[in-house]
Scaffold this motif. Structure first.
Motif, short mmCIF file in Angstrom:
data_model
loop_
_atom_site.label_atom_id
_atom_site.label_comp_id
_atom_site.label_asym_id
_atom_site.label_seq_id
_atom_site.Cartn_x
_atom_site.Cartn_y
_atom_site.Cartn_z
N GLY A 171 -39.12 -22.89 24.03
CA GLY A 171 -39.96 -23.49 25.05
C GLY A 171 -41.00 -22.59 25.66
N ARG A 172 -40.99 -21.26 25.34
CA ARG A 172 -41.95 -20.36 25.98
C ARG A 172 -42.35 -19.13 25.15
N ARG A 173 -41.67 -18.85 24.05
CA ARG A 173 -41.97 -17.63 23.29
C ARG A 173 -42.79 -17.96 22.03
N VAL A 174 -43.71 -17.06 21.71
CA VAL A 174 -44.57 -17.22 20.52
C VAL A 174 -43.77 -16.88 19.27
N PRO A 175 -43.65 -17.80 18.30
CA PRO A 175 -42.92 -17.52 17.07
C PRO A 175 -43.75 -16.67 16.11
N PRO A 176 -43.13 -16.11 15.07
CA PRO A 176 -43.87 -15.26 14.12
C PRO A 176 -45.07 -15.95 13.49
N LEU A 177 -44.94 -17.25 13.15
CA LEU A 177 -46.04 -17.97 12.52
C LEU A 177 -47.26 -17.99 13.43
N LEU A 178 -47.06 -18.26 14.71
CA LEU A 178 -48.16 -18.29 15.67
C LEU A 178 -48.65 -16.89 16.00
N ALA A 179 -47.74 -15.93 16.04
CA ALA A 179 -48.15 -14.54 16.28
C ALA A 179 -49.09 -14.05 15.19
N SER A 180 -48.82 -14.50 13.95
CA SER A 180 -49.71 -14.13 12.84
C SER A 180 -51.12 -14.67 13.06
N ARG A 181 -51.21 -15.89 13.58
CA ARG A 181 -52.53 -16.46 13.88
C ARG A 181 -53.23 -15.67 14.99
N LEU A 182 -52.48 -15.32 16.03
CA LEU A 182 -53.07 -14.61 17.15
C LEU A 182 -53.54 -13.21 16.75
N ASP A 183 -52.76 -12.55 15.92
CA ASP A 183 -53.16 -11.21 15.45
C ASP A 183 -54.43 -11.29 14.61
N ARG A 184 -54.50 -12.33 13.77
CA ARG A 184 -55.70 -12.53 12.96
C ARG A 184 -56.89 -12.89 13.85
N GLY A 185 -56.64 -13.72 14.87
CA GLY A 185 -57.70 -14.07 15.79
C GLY A 185 -58.26 -12.86 16.52
N ARG A 186 -57.37 -11.94 16.88
CA ARG A 186 -57.81 -10.73 17.56
C ARG A 186 -58.68 -9.88 16.61
N GLN A 187 -58.29 -9.80 15.35
CA GLN A 187 -59.09 -9.06 14.37
C GLN A 187 -60.49 -9.66 14.24
N VAL A 188 -60.54 -11.00 14.16
CA VAL A 188 -61.83 -11.67 14.04
C VAL A 188 -62.68 -11.41 15.29
N TYR A 189 -62.06 -11.51 16.46
CA TYR A 189 -62.77 -11.26 17.72
C TYR A 189 -63.37 -9.85 17.71
N GLU A 190 -62.59 -8.86 17.33
CA GLU A 190 -63.07 -7.49 17.33
C GLU A 190 -64.22 -7.29 16.34
N THR A 191 -64.14 -7.99 15.20
CA THR A 191 -65.23 -7.91 14.22
C THR A 191 -66.51 -8.50 14.79
N LEU A 192 -66.39 -9.65 15.47
CA LEU A 192 -67.56 -10.29 16.06
C LEU A 192 -68.10 -9.47 17.23
N ALA A 193 -67.21 -8.91 18.03
CA ALA A 193 -67.65 -8.12 19.19
C ALA A 193 -68.42 -6.88 18.76
N ALA A 194 -68.07 -6.35 17.59
CA ALA A 194 -68.72 -5.12 17.11
C ALA A 194 -70.15 -5.35 16.64
#
Length: 335
Positions: A171-194
């Protein structure tokens, strides 16, 4: 020569389709038809240049067609059992197992038909193979183009990164499948920010389910900020319950803040191409990228994604399947 000309036409249509919009299922079909006719042309071309080689290749192809389904069905059944053990017995987790058992069932039907010589069984087998041939061709087109789409260069002009939710644990914790999306999203964000210029924003998209203590988007944002991601760069979309709503509500946020903006949407790799089709339907100017998924999860998930796309075009696909069934009945009645 004719086969090469047809292959070139479909390859041209594929190229034009990709240039117009990468997010079209028609691109996958054009590519599949181009490869099919190219293979036919090469087979006959080899026969003309080196007599006997084409026959050898044909024997190898027939062996592959004969043994390939048996091996594939066995692998699907084994994967299905592993999927059930790791993920539970939900219907979506049974797809690989059901597909493998279904393939064994069709092979058994063909053997019984050949052994008995029954015309009725022959009709059933023939029409089943026609429909399965069509569906299998579309599935190969889907898998092949989804593979290519997932490896297209990341766009550099996006204003937003949208990470799609997928449910929480307890009900409140991010599972591994969603964590994988968030980690990838952070990578994309950092690429765009650069790239310089205006910094992008990251949208966590997901509402609150009946068994969840808080909206998915809030848990997703907390996961990112707990890892050092800047809280001011996160926008929470907390109304959506489905992927379609993820798209629509995220689009509302983007248009309200930056009209005409573009985005990169992040999901898991098996879901990327269907999400791209949904983004196109929603009118979003966005590329979809995928995050890694455990190998055992991929077969059932891919079958589920293909089934959803197949039914998205149900009028055409079910119409063609009906025509193939009628063709089989007609062939049986005129014998």
């Amino acid at each position: 020569m004719f086969a090469f000309v047809v292959a070139a036409v479909f390859l041209l249509l594929f190229g034009v389709g990709v240039l117009r919009d990468r997010r079209r299922f028609g691109n996958a079909v054009y590519l599949g038809l181009a490869v099919t006719f190219l293979g036919i042309g090469l087979l006959f071309g080899i026969d003309e240049t080196r007599p006997g080689l084409a026959e050898t290749l044909m024997v190898l192809v027939l062996l592959a067609l004969g043994l390939g389904p048996v091996v594939l069905a066995g692998l699907l059944c084994a994967n299905g059992v592993k999927m059930v053990r790791k993920e539970g017995r939900r219907p979506a987790n049974l797809l690989a197992l059901l597909a493998g058992l279904g393939m064994f069932g069709v092979m058994a039907l063909a053997v019984v038909t050949a052994a008995t010589g029954s015309r009725i069984l022959g009709l059933l087998t023939g029409t089943t193979l026609l429909v399965l041939g069509y569906v299998s061709f579309l599935f190969l087109c889907f898998v092949g183009y989804a593979f290519l789409y997932g490896r297209m260069r990341l766009r550099r002009d996006a204003d937003y990164v949208v990470v799609l939710g997928s449910g929480l644990i307890g009900g409140r914790r991010v599972p591994p499948l969603l964590a994988s999306r968030l980690d990838r999203g952070r990578q994309v964000y950092e690429t765009l920010a650069a790239r310089g210029g205006d910094a992008p924003l990251l949208i966590t998209s997901g509402g609150q389910g009946p068994d969840e203590e808080l909206p998915e988007s809030h848990a997703m944002a907390d996961y990112l900020t707990d890892g050092g991601f800047p809280a001011g760069a996160v926008v929470r979309e907390d109304r959506s319950r489905t992927t379609e709503e993820n798209m629509l509500f995220s689009k509302e946020l983007m248009e309200a803040d930056r009209p005409g903006s573009s985005c990169v949407i992040v999901t898991n790799n098996f879901h990327a191409f269907r999400a791209a089709l949904m983004a196109r339907k929603a009118g979003i100017d966005g590329q979809v990228v995928g995050s890694p998924t455990a190998a055992y999860f991929w077969p059932s998930a891919t079958i589920r994604e293909f089934a959803a796309v197949f039914l998205q075009y149900k009028v055409v696909n079910l119409g063609i399947c009906l025509m193939l069934i009628l063709l089989g009945v007609l062939a049986w009645t005129v014998r």
